[in-house]
Design a protein around this motif. Structure first.
Motif, PDB file in Angstrom:
ATOM      1  N   GLN A 211      -1.859 -42.245 -31.539  1.00 10.82           N
ATOM      2  CA  GLN A 211      -2.911 -42.158 -30.511  1.00 10.82           C
ATOM      3  C   GLN A 211      -2.583 -43.020 -29.284  1.00 10.82           C
ATOM      4  O   GLN A 211      -3.424 -43.747 -28.768  1.00 10.82           O
ATOM      5  CB  GLN A 211      -4.265 -42.549 -31.114  1.00 10.82           C
ATOM      6  CG  GLN A 211      -4.706 -41.623 -32.236  1.00 10.82           C
ATOM      7  CD  GLN A 211      -6.073 -41.996 -32.798  1.00 10.82           C
ATOM      8  OE1 GLN A 211      -6.543 -43.110 -32.629  1.00 10.82           O
ATOM      9  NE2 GLN A 211      -6.717 -41.031 -33.462  1.00 10.82           N
ATOM     10  N   ILE A 212      -1.352 -42.917 -28.863  1.00 13.05           N
ATOM     11  CA  ILE A 212      -0.892 -43.629 -27.675  1.00 13.05           C
ATOM     12  C   ILE A 212      -0.775 -42.632 -26.534  1.00 13.05           C
ATOM     13  O   ILE A 212      -0.100 -41.600 -26.677  1.00 13.05           O
ATOM     14  CB  ILE A 212       0.453 -44.329 -27.930  1.00 13.05           C
ATOM     15  CG1 ILE A 212       0.291 -45.427 -29.000  1.00 13.05           C
ATOM     16  CG2 ILE A 212       1.010 -44.941 -26.645  1.00 13.05           C
ATOM     17  CD1 ILE A 212       1.577 -46.079 -29.428  1.00 13.05           C
ATOM     18  N   HIS A 213      -1.403 -42.926 -25.414  1.00 12.17           N
ATOM     19  CA  HIS A 213      -1.364 -42.023 -24.271  1.00 12.17           C
ATOM     20  C   HIS A 213       0.019 -42.053 -23.615  1.00 12.17           C
ATOM     21  O   HIS A 213       0.662 -43.093 -23.533  1.00 12.17           O
ATOM     22  CB  HIS A 213      -2.429 -42.424 -23.241  1.00 12.17           C
ATOM     23  CG  HIS A 213      -3.822 -42.388 -23.772  1.00 12.17           C
ATOM     24  ND1 HIS A 213      -4.435 -41.238 -24.206  1.00 12.17           N
ATOM     25  CD2 HIS A 213      -4.730 -43.381 -23.948  1.00 12.17           C
ATOM     26  CE1 HIS A 213      -5.646 -41.499 -24.624  1.00 12.17           C
ATOM     27  NE2 HIS A 213      -5.857 -42.799 -24.482  1.00 12.17           N
ATOM     28  N   TRP A 214       0.451 -40.893 -23.132  1.00 12.14           N
ATOM     29  CA  TRP A 214       1.735 -40.807 -22.456  1.00 12.14           C
ATOM     30  C   TRP A 214       1.655 -39.764 -21.354  1.00 12.14           C
ATOM     31  O   TRP A 214       0.780 -38.902 -21.351  1.00 12.14           O
ATOM     32  CB  TRP A 214       2.856 -40.446 -23.426  1.00 12.14           C
ATOM     33  CG  TRP A 214       2.639 -39.126 -24.144  1.00 12.14           C
ATOM     34  CD1 TRP A 214       1.955 -38.938 -25.305  1.00 12.14           C
ATOM     35  CD2 TRP A 214       3.077 -37.829 -23.712  1.00 12.14           C
ATOM     36  NE1 TRP A 214       1.925 -37.612 -25.649  1.00 12.14           N
ATOM     37  CE2 TRP A 214       2.623 -36.902 -24.687  1.00 12.14           C
ATOM     38  CE3 TRP A 214       3.805 -37.359 -22.621  1.00 12.14           C
ATOM     39  CZ2 TRP A 214       2.877 -35.536 -24.596  1.00 12.14           C
ATOM     40  CZ3 TRP A 214       4.062 -35.998 -22.525  1.00 12.14           C
ATOM     41  CH2 TRP A 214       3.605 -35.110 -23.500  1.00 12.14           C
ATOM     42  N   ARG A 215       2.566 -39.857 -20.417  1.00 12.98           N
ATOM     43  CA  ARG A 215       2.685 -38.839 -19.364  1.00 12.98           C
ATOM     44  C   ARG A 215       4.164 -38.706 -19.006  1.00 12.98           C
ATOM     45  O   ARG A 215       4.904 -39.692 -18.995  1.00 12.98           O
ATOM     46  CB  ARG A 215       1.880 -39.236 -18.128  1.00 12.98           C
ATOM     47  CG  ARG A 215       2.278 -40.560 -17.501  1.00 12.98           C
ATOM     48  CD  ARG A 215       1.276 -41.023 -16.451  1.00 12.98           C
ATOM     49  NE  ARG A 215       1.630 -42.332 -15.910  1.00 12.98           N
ATOM     50  CZ  ARG A 215       2.366 -42.522 -14.814  1.00 12.98           C
ATOM     51  NH1 ARG A 215       2.815 -41.471 -14.120  1.00 12.98           N
ATOM     52  NH2 ARG A 215       2.652 -43.738 -14.385  1.00 12.98           N
ATOM     53  N   GLN A 216       4.585 -37.505 -18.762  1.00  5.86           N
ATOM     54  CA  GLN A 216       5.978 -37.274 -18.388  1.00  5.86           C
ATOM     55  C   GLN A 216       6.085 -37.364 -16.873  1.00  5.86           C
ATOM     56  O   GLN A 216       5.572 -36.505 -16.144  1.00  5.86           O
ATOM     57  CB  GLN A 216       6.478 -35.915 -18.886  1.00  5.86           C
ATOM     58  CG  GLN A 216       7.962 -35.708 -18.621  1.00  5.86           C
ATOM     59  CD  GLN A 216       8.578 -34.637 -19.513  1.00  5.86           C
ATOM     60  OE1 GLN A 216       8.035 -34.311 -20.559  1.00  5.86           O
ATOM     61  NE2 GLN A 216       9.715 -34.118 -19.106  1.00  5.86           N
ATOM     62  N   VAL A 217       6.749 -38.402 -16.392  1.00  9.56           N
ATOM     63  CA  VAL A 217       6.841 -38.631 -14.949  1.00  9.56           C
ATOM     64  C   VAL A 217       8.041 -37.922 -14.346  1.00  9.56           C
ATOM     65  O   VAL A 217       8.109 -37.726 -13.127  1.00  9.56           O
ATOM     66  CB  VAL A 217       6.926 -40.142 -14.632  1.00  9.56           C
ATOM     67  CG1 VAL A 217       5.661 -40.850 -15.085  1.00  9.56           C
ATOM     68  CG2 VAL A 217       8.149 -40.773 -15.289  1.00  9.56           C
ATOM     69  N   MET A 218       8.997 -37.534 -15.195  1.00  7.94           N
ATOM     70  CA  MET A 218      10.180 -36.842 -14.674  1.00  7.94           C
ATOM     71  C   MET A 218      10.883 -36.115 -15.795  1.00  7.94           C
ATOM     72  O   MET A 218      10.920 -36.585 -16.937  1.00  7.94           O
ATOM     73  CB  MET A 218      11.146 -37.851 -14.033  1.00  7.94           C
ATOM     74  CG  MET A 218      12.446 -37.223 -13.548  1.00  7.94           C
ATOM     75  SD  MET A 218      13.592 -38.432 -12.834  1.00  7.94           S
ATOM     76  CE  MET A 218      15.086 -37.441 -12.770  1.00  7.94           C
ATOM     77  N   SER A 219      11.420 -34.966 -15.492  1.00  6.51           N
ATOM     78  CA  SER A 219      12.293 -34.255 -16.427  1.00  6.51           C
ATOM     79  C   SER A 219      13.622 -34.007 -15.725  1.00  6.51           C
ATOM     80  O   SER A 219      13.692 -33.955 -14.501  1.00  6.51           O
ATOM     81  CB  SER A 219      11.668 -32.922 -16.865  1.00  6.51           C
ATOM     82  OG  SER A 219      11.514 -32.057 -15.753  1.00  6.51           O
ATOM     83  N   SER A 220      14.666 -33.879 -16.513  1.00  6.02           N
ATOM     84  CA  SER A 220      15.993 -33.690 -15.943  1.00  6.02           C
ATOM     85  C   SER A 220      16.781 -32.732 -16.815  1.00  6.02           C
ATOM     86  O   SER A 220      16.557 -32.638 -18.028  1.00  6.02           O
ATOM     87  CB  SER A 220      16.727 -35.033 -15.844  1.00  6.02           C
ATOM     88  OG  SER A 220      18.070 -34.853 -15.434  1.00  6.02           O
ATOM     89  N   HIS A 221      17.713 -32.028 -16.190  1.00 11.31           N
ATOM     90  CA  HIS A 221      18.594 -31.124 -16.938  1.00 11.31           C
ATOM     91  C   HIS A 221      19.871 -31.829 -17.378  1.00 11.31           C
ATOM     92  O   HIS A 221      20.682 -31.252 -18.091  1.00 11.31           O
ATOM     93  CB  HIS A 221      18.955 -29.902 -16.086  1.00 11.31           C
ATOM     94  CG  HIS A 221      17.782 -29.018 -15.783  1.00 11.31           C
ATOM     95  ND1 HIS A 221      17.123 -28.309 -16.759  1.00 11.31           N
ATOM     96  CD2 HIS A 221      17.141 -28.743 -14.629  1.00 11.31           C
ATOM     97  CE1 HIS A 221      16.122 -27.618 -16.227  1.00 11.31           C
ATOM     98  NE2 HIS A 221      16.109 -27.869 -14.928  1.00 11.31           N
ATOM     99  N   SER A 222      20.047 -33.087 -16.950  1.00 11.94           N
ATOM    100  CA  SER A 222      21.263 -33.827 -17.311  1.00 11.94           C
ATOM    101  C   SER A 222      20.901 -35.210 -17.811  1.00 11.94           C
ATOM    102  O   SER A 222      19.911 -35.816 -17.376  1.00 11.94           O
ATOM    103  CB  SER A 222      22.205 -33.943 -16.111  1.00 11.94           C
ATOM    104  OG  SER A 222      21.691 -34.846 -15.150  1.00 11.94           O
ATOM    105  N   LEU A 223      21.714 -35.727 -18.711  1.00  2.00           N
ATOM    106  CA  LEU A 223      21.491 -37.072 -19.218  1.00  2.00           C
ATOM    107  C   LEU A 223      21.722 -38.101 -18.120  1.00  2.00           C
ATOM    108  O   LEU A 223      21.022 -39.118 -18.062  1.00  2.00           O
ATOM    109  CB  LEU A 223      22.418 -37.342 -20.406  1.00  2.00           C
ATOM    110  CG  LEU A 223      22.271 -38.700 -21.085  1.00  2.00           C
ATOM    111  CD1 LEU A 223      20.837 -38.937 -21.557  1.00  2.00           C
ATOM    112  CD2 LEU A 223      23.249 -38.818 -22.252  1.00  2.00           C
ATOM    113  N   ALA A 224      22.672 -37.832 -17.244  1.00  2.01           N
ATOM    114  CA  ALA A 224      22.923 -38.753 -16.133  1.00  2.01           C
ATOM    115  C   ALA A 224      21.668 -38.925 -15.282  1.00  2.01           C
ATOM    116  O   ALA A 224      21.358 -40.027 -14.814  1.00  2.01           O
ATOM    117  CB  ALA A 224      24.076 -38.244 -15.279  1.00  2.01           C
TER     118      ALA A 224
END
Length: 298
Positions: A211-224
């Motif tokens: 029950q920890i809130h989270w939000r995705q601030v960025m997604s990327s197609h590369s690990l770099a």
């Protein structure tokens, strides 16, 4: 003064006899007569100027000098046998295509490929550095002879070898200010790949269960791209420490524990080619040199 040269065949007889605890059995295994075995042992005693064996009951045991010679004999035979194996490997020809995670692209590849090319100069290598899904597709379609993939323990391929296990970790920039805000009162900023990703799924599953809130601030197609965003302080990610940049650290500040992830070698063939197996062996050796504390599975 010229030093005498120890007879490797005589040394092999000594080592085999000790390993089998019987020089009569050694004669059978080495396809020699008992008198020939005895002659070889006497030759070693003449070369070294020391007795190697003494009677003990009905058998023979090594003298202190014999014990010392045995150690050198084992080393000399190991080097001799390795040399002949390498001669055969040097002549190996062919082509091998391999796929690796981005985690291994920088630190592992350069050293491992240099080692492999020196040992197998006649083998052509094709490399694909990509995400898990692309590597699994490459194995399924036969475009890749071999691929190193992350798995949760489930494997579906014609051939596979479990290499090691690595713990997944929460990773942030070293510049992150501590203490972090309690995760119960502030949504954790996550930087992740889009679906489907084992790391993303594991992180979200643990956060939701706790029950920890989270939000995705960025997604990327590369690990770099993920590493760069975390280094800039935009948020945290979940990976193993394999390939983690030096300006990042792993933490467990009031965060739920994460499971281990299995590193597995997959092949599109029921029996991988000699070239593929040789490359896999070199990669494993390089991996364990870089990460000696990994959970190795032999």
């Amino acid at each position: 003064m010229r030093r005498p040269t120890l007879d490797l065949e005589a040394l092999r007889t000594l080592v085999t006899g000790v390993q089998l605890d019987s020089f009569a059995k050694a004669a059978i295994q080495l396809n020699r007569s008992t008198s020939a075995v005895s002659a070889q042992l006497k030759k070693l005693e003449a070369q070294t100027g020391h007795p190697l064996l003494v009677k003990s009951g009905r058998g023979l045991i090594l003298t202190p000098f014999g014990e010392r010679l045995l150690t050198y004999a084992q080393k000399m035979l190991m080097i001799n046998d390795e040399a002949f194996v390498s001669f055969a490997e040097y002549e190996m020809t062919g082509k091998v295509s391999i796929g690796l995670q981005e985690d291994f692209g920088e630190r592992l590849l350069s050293g491992a490929l240099a080692t492999f090319s020196r040992a197998f100069p006649n083998i052509e290598i094709e490399i694909q550095v990509a995400r898990n899904k692309d590597l699994l597709d490459g194995v399924r379609t036969g475009k890749l002879d071999l691929a190193w993939v992350w798995t949760d323990g489930s494997v579906a391929s014609k051939w596979h070898e479990v290499i090691a296990q690595f713990p997944m970790r929460w990773i942030v920039s070293k510049q992150t200010q501590f203490p972090l805000p309690p995760p119960q009162t502030s949504a954790l900023p996550l930087i992740m790949f889009e679906r489907t990703c084992l790391f993303r799924e594991a992180a979200i599953c643990q956060l939701d269960q706790n029950q920890i809130h989270w939000r995705q601030v960025m997604s990327s197609h590369s690990l770099a791209g993920i590493w760069s965003a975390v280094s800039a302080g935009l948020g945290m990610t979940v990976r193993t420490e394999v390939g983690m940049p030096d300006d990042l650290i792993s933490i467990d500040h009031e965060l739920p524990s994460l499971p281990d992830l299995t590193l597995c070698a997959l092949s599109s063939q029921v029996t991988p080619s000699e070239a593929a197996l040789a490359l896999n062996k070199v990669l494993k050796e390089s991996l364990f040199e870089l990460y000696p504390n990994s959970s190795k599975i032999r």
